[in-house]
Design a protein around this motif. Structure first.
Motif, PDB file in Angstrom:
ATOM      1  N   VAL A  34       0.831  -1.206   0.000  1.00 43.58           N
ATOM      2  CA  VAL A  34       0.000   0.000   0.000  1.00 43.58           C
ATOM      3  C   VAL A  34       0.874   1.267   0.000  1.00 43.58           C
ATOM      4  N   ASN A  37       1.701   3.459  -3.251  1.00 47.66           N
ATOM      5  CA  ASN A  37       0.821   4.528  -3.710  1.00 47.66           C
ATOM      6  C   ASN A  37       1.301   5.854  -3.109  1.00 47.66           C
ATOM      7  N   ILE A  82      -9.441   3.117  -0.661  1.00 50.10           N
ATOM      8  CA  ILE A  82      -8.497   2.044  -0.980  1.00 50.10           C
ATOM      9  C   ILE A  82      -8.641   0.927   0.051  1.00 50.10           C
TER      10      ILE A  82
END
Length: 167
Positions: A34, A37, A82
């Motif tokens: 993650v 990003n 997300i």
């Protein structure tokens, strides 16, 4: 001259290498996917926050104006799209929060964090304080929050190690 078979193998290797270069090589030592990003990793780098004008005593005495934390709340909302983990990572990287956690007593810092999370849930999920506190106490939130905290500890440890190495 190389045999046609060798030429074909070389051409195939060159083609594969060119494709890898176009796509970019996978980053080594990624702590968690993650963080790949940029909206999650260092989400406030381009936000101008003047920490010298931040007055925690005023917030303790009078509460805080949610409008002053709009950049945080908007980033959290985007990250929540997300995952809950992404939202917790964004929340924990907020510079004002980092300052409060570093400089204030644990109970005061926890109250401030709870206040921010409660306001966020009220704004974007139309929850009252009791529902927001229930969400904060949920297993899903606690797991995501703890995982985000560990990820950021690992990230900061690596950054510190790199800084020491580059001296």
């Amino acid at each position: 001259m190389a045999s046609p078979d060798k030429q074909q193998k070389r051409a195939q290797r060159a083609k594969t290498k060119a494709k890898q270069n176009r796509m970019g090589k996978p980053k080594a030592n990624v702590i968690h996917p993650v963080l790949a990003n940029p909206l999650i990793n260092e989400p406030f780098d381009d936000v101008d926050i003047d920490l010298s004008t931040f007055d925690f005593n005023d917030i303790e005495e009078n509460g805080f104006d949610p409008a002053h934390f709009d950049d945080l709340f908007q980033a959290m909302k985007m990250a929540e799209g997300i995952s809950l983990l992404a939202m917790c990572l964004v929340f924990l990287q907020y510079p004002v929060l980092e300052l409060v956690v570093a400089e204030e007593a644990e109970e005061a810092a926890t109250d401030f964090m709870m206040g921010l999370l409660i306001v966020y849930r009220g704004m974007f999920h139309d929850e009252d304080e009791d529902a927001a506190v229930g969400w904060i106490g949920s297993d899903a939130f606690q797991h995501a929050y703890n995982e985000a905290s560990l990820i950021l500890q690992q990230k900061n440890a690596r950054s510190s190690a790199r800084s020491e190495y580059n001296r």
